[in-house]
Design a protein around this motif. Sequence first.
Motif, PDB file in Angstrom:
ATOM      1  N   LEU A 113       0.852  -1.194   0.000  1.00  0.00           N
ATOM      2  CA  LEU A 113       0.000   0.000   0.000  1.00  0.00           C
ATOM      3  C   LEU A 113       0.887   1.242   0.000  1.00  0.00           C
ATOM      4  O   LEU A 113       1.902   1.292   0.709  1.00  0.00           O
ATOM      5  CB  LEU A 113      -0.904   0.037   1.234  1.00  0.00           C
ATOM      6  N   LYS A 114       0.494   2.242  -0.778  1.00  0.00           N
ATOM      7  CA  LYS A 114       1.231   3.511  -0.780  1.00  0.00           C
ATOM      8  C   LYS A 114       0.266   4.633  -1.161  1.00  0.00           C
ATOM      9  O   LYS A 114      -0.251   4.644  -2.283  1.00  0.00           O
ATOM     10  CB  LYS A 114       2.398   3.472  -1.766  1.00  0.00           C
ATOM     11  N   GLN A 115      -0.004   5.547  -0.245  1.00  0.00           N
ATOM     12  CA  GLN A 115      -0.865   6.686  -0.568  1.00  0.00           C
ATOM     13  C   GLN A 115      -0.090   7.676  -1.426  1.00  0.00           C
ATOM     14  O   GLN A 115       1.088   7.938  -1.182  1.00  0.00           O
ATOM     15  CB  GLN A 115      -1.370   7.374   0.701  1.00  0.00           C
ATOM     16  N   ASN A 116      -0.767   8.235  -2.427  1.00  0.00           N
ATOM     17  CA  ASN A 116      -0.131   9.235  -3.282  1.00  0.00           C
ATOM     18  C   ASN A 116      -0.002  10.565  -2.547  1.00  0.00           C
ATOM     19  O   ASN A 116      -0.755  10.850  -1.605  1.00  0.00           O
ATOM     20  CB  ASN A 116      -0.930   9.411  -4.571  1.00  0.00           C
ATOM     21  N   SER A 117       0.926  11.379  -3.011  1.00  0.00           N
ATOM     22  CA  SER A 117       1.222  12.641  -2.322  1.00  0.00           C
ATOM     23  C   SER A 117       0.050  13.613  -2.341  1.00  0.00           C
ATOM     24  O   SER A 117      -0.058  14.475  -1.465  1.00  0.00           O
ATOM     25  CB  SER A 117       2.454  13.296  -2.950  1.00  0.00           C
ATOM     26  N   ASN A 118      -0.858  13.469  -3.329  1.00  0.00           N
ATOM     27  CA  ASN A 118      -2.008  14.379  -3.387  1.00  0.00           C
ATOM     28  C   ASN A 118      -3.083  14.046  -2.353  1.00  0.00           C
ATOM     29  O   ASN A 118      -4.036  14.814  -2.172  1.00  0.00           O
ATOM     30  CB  ASN A 118      -2.610  14.405  -4.793  1.00  0.00           C
ATOM     31  N   GLY A 119      -2.957  12.888  -1.703  1.00  0.00           N
ATOM     32  CA  GLY A 119      -3.911  12.498  -0.681  1.00  0.00           C
ATOM     33  C   GLY A 119      -5.269  12.095  -1.196  1.00  0.00           C
ATOM     34  O   GLY A 119      -6.183  11.802  -0.415  1.00  0.00           O
ATOM     35  N   LYS A 120      -5.421  12.025  -2.516  1.00  0.00           N
ATOM     36  CA  LYS A 120      -6.718  11.712  -3.113  1.00  0.00           C
ATOM     37  C   LYS A 120      -6.811  10.268  -3.598  1.00  0.00           C
ATOM     38  O   LYS A 120      -7.898   9.802  -3.956  1.00  0.00           O
ATOM     39  CB  LYS A 120      -7.001  12.658  -4.281  1.00  0.00           C
ATOM     40  N   SER A 121      -5.696   9.578  -3.646  1.00  0.00           N
ATOM     41  CA  SER A 121      -5.678   8.205  -4.152  1.00  0.00           C
ATOM     42  C   SER A 121      -4.444   7.503  -3.610  1.00  0.00           C
ATOM     43  O   SER A 121      -3.586   8.116  -2.956  1.00  0.00           O
ATOM     44  CB  SER A 121      -5.662   8.201  -5.692  1.00  0.00           C
ATOM     45  N   GLY A 122      -4.355   6.230  -3.903  1.00  0.00           N
ATOM     46  CA  GLY A 122      -3.194   5.462  -3.482  1.00  0.00           C
ATOM     47  C   GLY A 122      -3.024   4.246  -4.361  1.00  0.00           C
ATOM     48  O   GLY A 122      -3.912   3.886  -5.146  1.00  0.00           O
ATOM     49  N   VAL A 123      -1.888   3.603  -4.226  1.00  0.00           N
ATOM     50  CA  VAL A 123      -1.580   2.416  -5.023  1.00  0.00           C
ATOM     51  C   VAL A 123      -1.720   1.178  -4.142  1.00  0.00           C
ATOM     52  O   VAL A 123      -1.168   1.118  -3.031  1.00  0.00           O
ATOM     53  CB  VAL A 123      -0.163   2.500  -5.625  1.00  0.00           C
ATOM     54  N   VAL A 124      -2.481   0.210  -4.650  1.00  0.00           N
ATOM     55  CA  VAL A 124      -2.708  -1.052  -3.956  1.00  0.00           C
ATOM     56  C   VAL A 124      -2.016  -2.163  -4.749  1.00  0.00           C
ATOM     57  O   VAL A 124      -2.233  -2.293  -5.961  1.00  0.00           O
ATOM     58  CB  VAL A 124      -4.211  -1.360  -3.840  1.00  0.00           C
ATOM     59  N   TYR A 125      -1.174  -2.937  -4.074  1.00  0.00           N
ATOM     60  CA  TYR A 125      -0.489  -4.074  -4.686  1.00  0.00           C
ATOM     61  C   TYR A 125      -1.185  -5.350  -4.231  1.00  0.00           C
ATOM     62  O   TYR A 125      -1.381  -5.562  -3.026  1.00  0.00           O
ATOM     63  CB  TYR A 125       0.975  -4.137  -4.255  1.00  0.00           C
ATOM     64  N   VAL A 126      -1.549  -6.210  -5.176  1.00  0.00           N
ATOM     65  CA  VAL A 126      -2.198  -7.474  -4.823  1.00  0.00           C
ATOM     66  C   VAL A 126      -1.549  -8.630  -5.570  1.00  0.00           C
ATOM     67  O   VAL A 126      -1.071  -8.473  -6.701  1.00  0.00           O
ATOM     68  CB  VAL A 126      -3.712  -7.458  -5.125  1.00  0.00           C
ATOM     69  N   ARG A 127      -1.524  -9.775  -4.916  1.00  0.00           N
ATOM     70  CA  ARG A 127      -1.149 -11.021  -5.584  1.00  0.00           C
ATOM     71  C   ARG A 127      -2.428 -11.821  -5.775  1.00  0.00           C
ATOM     72  O   ARG A 127      -3.127 -12.127  -4.803  1.00  0.00           O
ATOM     73  CB  ARG A 127      -0.138 -11.821  -4.770  1.00  0.00           C
ATOM     74  N   THR A 128      -2.739 -12.129  -7.018  1.00  0.00           N
ATOM     75  CA  THR A 128      -3.987 -12.814  -7.357  1.00  0.00           C
ATOM     76  C   THR A 128      -3.703 -14.222  -7.845  1.00  0.00           C
ATOM     77  O   THR A 128      -2.753 -14.452  -8.606  1.00  0.00           O
ATOM     78  CB  THR A 128      -4.752 -12.035  -8.446  1.00  0.00           C
TER      79      THR A 128
END
Length: 343
Positions: A113-128
Motif C-alpha cells: 500500500l502507498k498513498q499518493n502525495s495528493n492524498g486523493k488516491s493510493g496504489v494497492v499491490y495485490v497477488r492474485t
Amino acid sequence: MAKTNAGNFFEDYTLGQVLEHATPRTVSGGERALYTALYPARHALYSSDKFAQASGLHASPLDDLIAFHTVFGKTVPDISLNAVANLGYAEGRFHVPVWPGDTLRSRSEVIGLKQNSNGKSGVVYVRTEGLNQHGTVVLDYVRWVMVRKGNLDAPAPETTIPELATVVDSEALFVPEGLDFSHYDFGLAGEPHRWGDYEVGEVIDHVDGVTLEEAEHMMATRLWQNTAKVHFDATFRPDGQRLIYGGHIISLARALSFNGLANAQMIAGINAGAHANPAFAGDTVKAWSEVLGKAETGAPGVGALRLRLVATKGSPAGALCGDDGRYLPEVLLDLDYWALMPL
C-alpha cells in the motif's frame, strides 16, 4: 440500508487482507469463439484439437489470455471498481492449461500500500491466484492499481512496497504436462521460424494494425465481467471518454504478434508489464516485439523465449522512451513475457 456495492476505496485496504472474489465462471468453447471474433488470434495450439494432440495435449486448451482475463475480471469489484488506472504486472506464471468446462474463481492478497502525495488516491499491490474447480492454481500474478480515496480525511497507511522479481526465472516456469514439440508441424502453424532462429536483441515489426471500436472493447470487457466504471460510464471521466481495458490491448497486441511469432504458442510467464498510456476508441493499435532472452526447458522440443511486446499508436518498431526516460505518448503497452515455442 443500502444494498448496492460502491466498491472498495483506498482506505478500505489493509496489508495482508485476503479477498475471496465472487462469481465463479465456467468457461467453454463460447469464450474461444468470442475471443477469436474480438482479436485476430491464430496460434495453432489454441485453434485445433488435432494440432494440440500432435503436440502431446489431449485437446486444444483455451487461450492463456482467456484464463487471464477471466481471473482478472473476478477481481475488479473488490480491487479496481474505483480505480484511476491499472498500473503494472509482475511475477505472473501460468501453471496449468484451462480447458472448456473448467470453472474458474479468484482470490487476492493485499501485499503493498502507498498513498499518493495528493492524498486523493493510493496504489494497492495485490497477488492474485486463479483456481479451477479442483482447487488447482491455473495462474497467479501481482498487479498494482491506483485507487481513489472515498474519505479524503482517512489517515494514510504505512507505506509498504513489495520487493518483486524483475523476471520470472525460466526454471520456475510451468510447462504443460505432456507438451512435446518434437514432431511440430511448422506448415500448419503458419511460419517456419523456430526457437533457434531468434537472437537476443532482435526486433520484430508485426506490421498489421487494428483500429479500436467502442462497441468491441465494451463487449470484451463485459465478456470478462470487468465492472470497472472507467470502461463503461462516459460520465466517470472528465473528458467523457471510456477508457479501453488494458487487457484488451494485451490481447490485440498478442494476436498481432502472430506475424513474426506464429510459433510462440503458449504464454508461460509475465515478467513485467505497464500500461504506458491510455487508449480510446478510434486509436489504431500496432505492435512490435524484442527478444530479451532464451532458455531451454525440460520438455521435449520445447524452448522458452523471453519477449518484450510493445503496443503503440503507430510509433516505429524499437521506439519506446524519449530522452527523459519516459514512455513516448504513442506507446500503450510494454509487456515482458515468456512464451513456449519449438526448438
